[in-house]
Motif scaffolding. Structure first.
Motif, PDB file in Angstrom:
ATOM      1  N   ARG A 236      26.238  21.944  25.738  1.00 52.05           N
ATOM      2  CA  ARG A 236      25.083  21.057  25.665  1.00 52.05           C
ATOM      3  C   ARG A 236      24.207  21.198  26.924  1.00 52.05           C
ATOM      4  O   ARG A 236      22.990  21.258  26.835  1.00 52.05           O
ATOM      5  CB  ARG A 236      25.551  19.612  25.506  1.00 52.05           C
ATOM      6  N   ARG A 237      24.848  21.253  28.074  1.00 54.28           N
ATOM      7  CA  ARG A 237      24.091  21.377  29.326  1.00 54.28           C
ATOM      8  C   ARG A 237      23.359  22.719  29.395  1.00 54.28           C
ATOM      9  O   ARG A 237      22.216  22.795  29.834  1.00 54.28           O
ATOM     10  CB  ARG A 237      25.037  21.230  30.511  1.00 54.28           C
ATOM     11  N   TYR A 238      24.002  23.806  28.960  1.00 54.02           N
ATOM     12  CA  TYR A 238      23.374  25.126  28.965  1.00 54.02           C
ATOM     13  C   TYR A 238      22.161  25.159  28.029  1.00 54.02           C
ATOM     14  O   TYR A 238      21.113  25.674  28.384  1.00 54.02           O
ATOM     15  CB  TYR A 238      24.393  26.192  28.546  1.00 54.02           C
ATOM     16  N   ARG A 239      22.325  24.584  26.848  1.00 56.03           N
ATOM     17  CA  ARG A 239      21.234  24.566  25.875  1.00 56.03           C
ATOM     18  C   ARG A 239      20.055  23.749  26.396  1.00 56.03           C
ATOM     19  O   ARG A 239      18.901  24.145  26.264  1.00 56.03           O
ATOM     20  CB  ARG A 239      21.706  24.020  24.539  1.00 56.03           C
ATOM     21  N   SER A 240      20.325  22.599  27.024  1.00 52.82           N
ATOM     22  CA  SER A 240      19.226  21.761  27.523  1.00 52.82           C
ATOM     23  C   SER A 240      18.549  22.376  28.737  1.00 52.82           C
ATOM     24  O   SER A 240      17.354  22.192  28.942  1.00 52.82           O
ATOM     25  CB  SER A 240      19.733  20.355  27.849  1.00 52.82           C
ATOM     26  N   ALA A 241      19.297  23.127  29.536  1.00 50.25           N
ATOM     27  CA  ALA A 241      18.710  23.726  30.735  1.00 50.25           C
ATOM     28  C   ALA A 241      17.914  24.988  30.428  1.00 50.25           C
ATOM     29  O   ALA A 241      16.905  25.268  31.079  1.00 50.25           O
ATOM     30  CB  ALA A 241      19.796  24.041  31.755  1.00 50.25           C
ATOM     31  N   THR A 242      18.373  25.775  29.457  1.00 45.26           N
ATOM     32  CA  THR A 242      17.730  27.069  29.197  1.00 45.26           C
ATOM     33  C   THR A 242      16.984  27.136  27.882  1.00 45.26           C
ATOM     34  O   THR A 242      16.125  28.006  27.712  1.00 45.26           O
ATOM     35  CB  THR A 242      18.778  28.196  29.195  1.00 45.26           C
ATOM     36  N   GLY A 243      17.333  26.277  26.936  1.00 44.23           N
ATOM     37  CA  GLY A 243      16.738  26.358  25.610  1.00 44.23           C
ATOM     38  C   GLY A 243      17.335  27.468  24.766  1.00 44.23           C
ATOM     39  O   GLY A 243      16.823  27.774  23.691  1.00 44.23           O
ATOM     40  N   LEU A 244      18.408  28.082  25.244  1.00 43.21           N
ATOM     41  CA  LEU A 244      19.062  29.178  24.533  1.00 43.21           C
ATOM     42  C   LEU A 244      20.394  28.724  23.967  1.00 43.21           C
ATOM     43  O   LEU A 244      21.005  27.772  24.458  1.00 43.21           O
ATOM     44  CB  LEU A 244      19.291  30.362  25.487  1.00 43.21           C
ATOM     45  N   SER A 245      20.859  29.424  22.979  1.00 44.57           N
ATOM     46  CA  SER A 245      22.156  29.124  22.387  1.00 44.57           C
ATOM     47  C   SER A 245      23.262  29.701  23.277  1.00 44.57           C
ATOM     48  O   SER A 245      23.183  30.851  23.716  1.00 44.57           O
ATOM     49  CB  SER A 245      22.245  29.743  20.998  1.00 44.57           C
ATOM     50  N   PRO A 246      24.307  28.924  23.517  1.00 46.70           N
ATOM     51  CA  PRO A 246      25.414  29.431  24.332  1.00 46.70           C
ATOM     52  C   PRO A 246      26.425  30.250  23.531  1.00 46.70           C
ATOM     53  O   PRO A 246      27.421  30.701  24.084  1.00 46.70           O
ATOM     54  CB  PRO A 246      26.057  28.151  24.867  1.00 46.70           C
ATOM     55  N   ASP A 247      26.164  30.455  22.253  1.00 44.59           N
ATOM     56  CA  ASP A 247      27.091  31.216  21.411  1.00 44.59           C
ATOM     57  C   ASP A 247      27.080  32.694  21.801  1.00 44.59           C
ATOM     58  O   ASP A 247      26.060  33.242  22.198  1.00 44.59           O
ATOM     59  CB  ASP A 247      26.711  31.086  19.939  1.00 44.59           C
ATOM     60  N   GLY A 248      28.208  33.326  21.664  1.00 45.12           N
ATOM     61  CA  GLY A 248      28.281  34.765  21.847  1.00 45.12           C
ATOM     62  C   GLY A 248      28.740  35.239  23.212  1.00 45.12           C
ATOM     63  O   GLY A 248      28.830  36.444  23.433  1.00 45.12           O
ATOM     64  N   PHE A 249      29.039  34.335  24.138  1.00 48.08           N
ATOM     65  CA  PHE A 249      29.450  34.801  25.465  1.00 48.08           C
ATOM     66  C   PHE A 249      30.816  35.465  25.443  1.00 48.08           C
ATOM     67  O   PHE A 249      31.051  36.425  26.177  1.00 48.08           O
ATOM     68  CB  PHE A 249      29.413  33.658  26.485  1.00 48.08           C
ATOM     69  N   LEU A 250      31.720  34.993  24.597  1.00 47.12           N
ATOM     70  CA  LEU A 250      33.028  35.643  24.484  1.00 47.12           C
ATOM     71  C   LEU A 250      32.865  37.061  23.937  1.00 47.12           C
ATOM     72  O   LEU A 250      33.449  38.014  24.479  1.00 47.12           O
ATOM     73  CB  LEU A 250      33.964  34.830  23.583  1.00 47.12           C
ATOM     74  N   ALA A 251      32.071  37.221  22.899  1.00 49.92           N
ATOM     75  CA  ALA A 251      31.853  38.549  22.319  1.00 49.92           C
ATOM     76  C   ALA A 251      31.174  39.484  23.331  1.00 49.92           C
ATOM     77  O   ALA A 251      31.544  40.661  23.433  1.00 49.92           O
ATOM     78  CB  ALA A 251      31.009  38.437  21.058  1.00 49.92           C
TER      79      ALA A 251
END
Length: 152
Positions: free
Chosen positions: A104-119
């Protein structure tokens, strides 16, 4: 002996003084709000590194060196050590995003989805190890050509 021979160029001394001034400024700013929390975090990080992480990656390094050393290829250790260290560093940096603890914090700070970092981390790790294996194969091939006598 003249003082110039002892000190050398004044540029490194000026650079060192500037780095100390910058570190002092950063330390004062960092410790201004919550000096106890910052000091506790630094001591905890040092203890975690020295008592937990250092023995873990020293044991892993010895295991790799022992496994490769048994075949007489101890020089291959660096081809495992470097991509593993870079992958571990990326895991350390991306760990909150990989585990999803700061979505939630990453999305609100950047406007980007945090999905996919593991991949992405797994893909980068695979590329690092593949590039290291390719480099090892090329260097081994080149060394093999130098050792074998030319047959005409």
């Amino acid at each position: 002996m003249r003082p110039r021979n002892l000190v050398g160029s004044p540029f490194p001394l000026l650079l060192l003084a500037a780095s100390f001034a910058l570190a002092a400024y950063a330390g004062v700013r960092l410790l201004a709000d919550d000096w106890f929390g910052v000091a506790l975090w630094l001591v905890g990080a040092a203890l975690l590194h020295d008592l937990v992480l250092l023995p873990l990656y020293a044991a892993a390094d010895r295991a790799v060196a022992g496994g490769l050393g048994a075949a007489g290829r101890r020089e291959w250790v660096m081809y495992v050590r470097v991509p593993a260290a870079l992958s571990a560093l990326l895991l350390l940096v991306w760990f909150p995003l990989i585990t999803g603890t700061v979505d939630r914090r990453y999305r609100s700070a950047t406007g980007l989805s945090p999905d996919g970092f593991l991949a992405r981390w797994l893909l980068i790790t695979a590329v690092l190890f593949a590039a290291s294996a390719l480099l090892l194969a090329l260097r081994s091939r080149r060394a093999g050509k130098r050792r074998s006598p030319a047959v005409h």
